[in-house]
Motif scaffolding. Structure first.
Motif, PDB file in Angstrom:
ATOM      1  N   THR A   1       0.975  -1.212   0.160  1.00  0.00           N
ATOM      2  CA  THR A   1       0.009   0.155  -0.077  1.00  0.00           C
ATOM      3  C   THR A   1       0.871   1.239  -0.012  1.00  0.00           C
ATOM      4  O   THR A   1       2.241   1.049   0.150  1.00  0.00           O
ATOM      5  N   LYS A   2       0.151   2.466  -0.132  1.00  0.00           N
ATOM      6  CA  LYS A   2       0.989   3.688  -0.150  1.00  0.00           C
ATOM      7  C   LYS A   2       1.387   4.066   1.368  1.00  0.00           C
ATOM      8  O   LYS A   2       0.520   3.688   2.293  1.00  0.00           O
TER       9      LYS A   2
ATOM     10  N   GLY B   1       4.853   3.893  -2.798  1.00  0.00           N
ATOM     11  CA  GLY B   1       3.834   2.828  -2.773  1.00  0.00           C
ATOM     12  C   GLY B   1       2.679   3.409  -3.403  1.00  0.00           C
ATOM     13  O   GLY B   1       2.234   4.463  -3.567  1.00  0.00           O
ATOM     14  N   CYS B   2       1.848   2.629  -4.012  1.00  0.00           N
ATOM     15  CA  CYS B   2       0.570   2.750  -4.557  1.00  0.00           C
ATOM     16  C   CYS B   2      -0.528   1.547  -4.178  1.00  0.00           C
ATOM     17  O   CYS B   2      -0.224   0.576  -4.526  1.00  0.00           O
ATOM     18  N   GLY B   3      -1.695   2.010  -3.499  1.00  0.00           N
ATOM     19  CA  GLY B   3      -2.574   0.853  -3.263  1.00  0.00           C
ATOM     20  C   GLY B   3      -3.243   0.327  -4.442  1.00  0.00           C
ATOM     21  O   GLY B   3      -3.161   1.036  -5.467  1.00  0.00           O
ATOM     22  N   ASN B   4      -3.867  -1.073  -4.400  1.00  0.00           N
ATOM     23  CA  ASN B   4      -4.572  -1.535  -5.397  1.00  0.00           C
ATOM     24  C   ASN B   4      -5.662  -0.615  -6.039  1.00  0.00           C
ATOM     25  O   ASN B   4      -5.652  -0.360  -7.336  1.00  0.00           O
ATOM     26  N   LYS B   5      -6.372  -0.270  -5.178  1.00  0.00           N
ATOM     27  CA  LYS B   5      -7.754   0.613  -5.857  1.00  0.00           C
ATOM     28  C   LYS B   5      -7.252   2.002  -6.373  1.00  0.00           C
ATOM     29  O   LYS B   5      -7.598   2.190  -7.390  1.00  0.00           O
ATOM     30  N   GLU B   6      -6.347   2.392  -5.933  1.00  0.00           N
ATOM     31  CA  GLU B   6      -5.823   4.071  -6.362  1.00  0.00           C
ATOM     32  C   GLU B   6      -4.925   3.492  -7.829  1.00  0.00           C
ATOM     33  O   GLU B   6      -5.337   4.147  -8.612  1.00  0.00           O
TER      34      GLU B   6
END
Length: 530
Positions: A227-228, A370-375
């Motif tokens: 995740t972020k 990081g970058c969350g899946n939904k974003e």
């Protein structure tokens, strides 16, 4: 803020101390090591065809390729002992092979070699043998073919490192190990054509990518969905340990071993990716990132006032300045570096407790990675919905940029037109045609983007260019694979001579279309085919 951390200085340990090249002694011994490894692979493969497997053979091949072949400072004694161990296993393999062939009434095959296995060579004899082998290759094998063999070794190292890391999670991959044997055995036949070698490279990078995907899957399974998150560069008054490398499983072991020791843990270089996994955020004594990265390890390690652990396969440039408080889990250890065995981190902990630690600490910036899946899905869906507005796409890989590289990309992107979509994975660019995605230093995000966007770029006839700022032991394998699965143009800007010599760079460009960056103006012309 995106994954980047910059001071006002420009510093590169490799260049500043002249440790970018391999000394002749090490180079010669590596030639002998290759001679032994490819001979061992020959007999191991033929035994495999006859249904015989030797676990000791697998271990020494994996550890040698992933460790000794990458370590610049391994002493004569360790090289010599490794060669003796290889010789013993080769002789045993030959004996077993001949016995089985005799039993089955098969004519045994053999390989031509200058190695006299029954002779007791001194280290000087072996160095001289390596020099002769190197000279022979220069005279008898064309440069481009030599470079293809070198590319095979780069892929071999990447496969080995991925296999050893998978083993640290309790996972074996027979397919990956078999590919190592096939590739090593390929080097036994210098008469193979460039086309045949290129085909073997194509298969190898695909297998390496499969291992890479397995590693990412097991990390997610063990440590949670990335995740972020925010990562601090602030230091705090306390005793401290710095963990460098890429194997986050080893970071977890250090964190577990220091839970109640009143020692703060910091990460270095690509180990920053650990913060994107929820499991690591459960440790309050994991404080943040320290230093600028592996290219600046001389300065970073020298200024860190505690003990330093180098995870497997990251032990390259070791400076005498900080010997004595440097530890590693590697199998091959330079003199003055302490080896951690059987997950016993007591020596590391004791060293940290006896060191001065941070007396006052220093407040520094916090960054976001990081970058969350939904974003991530939302960003890509938005790109897809507007994809027909573009004729070109530029992806800038998730690597830390030096000051010089920042200036390069700033100029490069100024030359882009409104029909070009820019996807930046590390440095944030305030441009109307730029999509900024936070990413940890990991190729997986690039693969995810390409997997989602490839069908749409092909449908709309969009040319895709990828820029990577620096390289490690996995970069060339991943770039070759990305090229093979459809990226139109690839540019590689920073590579130490240890990783990539100038002639190898030329071969990558002529055969695979992987371009060294030049100037922003010239490179944008290649992007637009001007």
């Amino acid at each position: 803020m995106f994954y980047n951390y910059h001071e006002d200085y420009q510093y590169d340990s490799c260049i500043s101390k002249g440790i970018c090249s391999i000394n002749p002694r090490t180079s010669s011994l590596r030639e002998v090591l290759v001679m032994y490894l490819k001979q061992l692979a020959f007999y191991t493969l033929h035994l495999k065809y006859l249904g015989v497997k030797n676990n000791a053979t697998e271990d020494i091949i994996l550890n040698t390729l992933s460790g000794l072949m990458s370590n610049l400072e391994t002493g004569n004694k360790e090289f010599y002992q490794t060669l003796i161990n290889l010789k013993i296993i080769i002789l045993d393999s030959i004996d077993i092979y001949k016995q089985i062939c005799k039993t089955k009434n098969i004519i045994p095959k053999k390989i031509e070699t200058k190695i006299k296995l029954n002779k007791k060579d001194s280290i000087t004899d072996l160095i001289q043998l390596g020099e002769k082998e190197f000279t022979k290759k220069l005279k008898s094998v064309p440069e481009e073919k030599r470079n293809l063999y070198e590319i095979i070794f780069l892929i071999l190292k990447s496969i080995c490192i991925n296999l050893v890391e998978l083993k640290s999670y309790g996972i074996d991959d027979n397919c990956g190990y078999s590919e190592i044997l096939y590739l090593l055995n390929t080097i036994n036949f210098p008469e193979l054509s460039k086309q045949t070698l290129s085909k073997k490279i194509k298969v190898a990078v695909k297998i390496d990518y499969i291992l890479f995907k397995k590693l990412n899957a097991i990390r997610t399974e063990r440590f949670g969905e990335p995740t972020k998150t925010k990562v601090s560069y602030t230091t705090y008054p306390n005793k401290a340990i710095l963990v460098a490398g890429t194997n986050i499983q080893e970071l977890k072991k250090v964190l577990e071993a220091t839970v109640d020791k009143n020692i703060d843990i910091y990460t270095h270089g690509d180990m920053i990716m650990a913060y994107t996994y929820p499991k690591f955020r459960q440790y309050p004594h994991l404080k943040g990132q320290f230093g600028k990265g592996i290219e600046n390890c001389l300065l970073d390690f020298a200024t860190f006032p505690g003990a330093i652990l180098i995870a497997k396969h990251s032990l390259e440039n070791i400076e005498y300045l900080y010997r004595g408080r440097l530890f590693t889990t590697d199998n091959f250890v330079p003199q003055g570096v302490v080896q951690i065995k059987n997950d016993d981190y007591t020596p590391l902990i004791n060293s940290a407790l006896s060191a001065k630690g941070f007396k006052k600490g220093k407040e520094r910036e916090t960054i976001e990675i990081g970058c969350g899946n939904k974003e991530f899905e939302n960003i890509l869906n938005n790109i897809i919905s507007n994809i027909n507005n573009y004729k070109n796409m530029i992806i800038i890989g998730s690597e830390e940029h030096t000051t010089e590289q920042k200036k390069y990309f700033e100029k490069l992107l100024k030359y882009t037109n409104e029909n070009t979509l820019i996807i930046s994975l590390s440095e944030k660019h305030e441009l109307p045609n730029c999509i900024n995605i936070n990413s940890a230093p990991n190729f997986y995000m690039i693969y995810n983007i390409w997997e989602k966007l490839k069908p749409h770029t092909m449908e709309n006839n969009i040319k895709v260019s990828l820029f990577i700022a620096k390289c490690n032991k996995h970069t060339i394998s991943n770039l070759l694979n990305l090229k093979l699965i459809g990226i139109n143009e690839i540019f590689l800007s920073k590579c130490s001579p240890i990783m990539l010599n100038p002639t190898l760079t030329k071969t990558l460009q002529t055969i695979y279309g992987i371009n060294p960056t030049t100037t922003p103006n010239e490179d944008i012309k290649k992007v637009y085919d001007l």
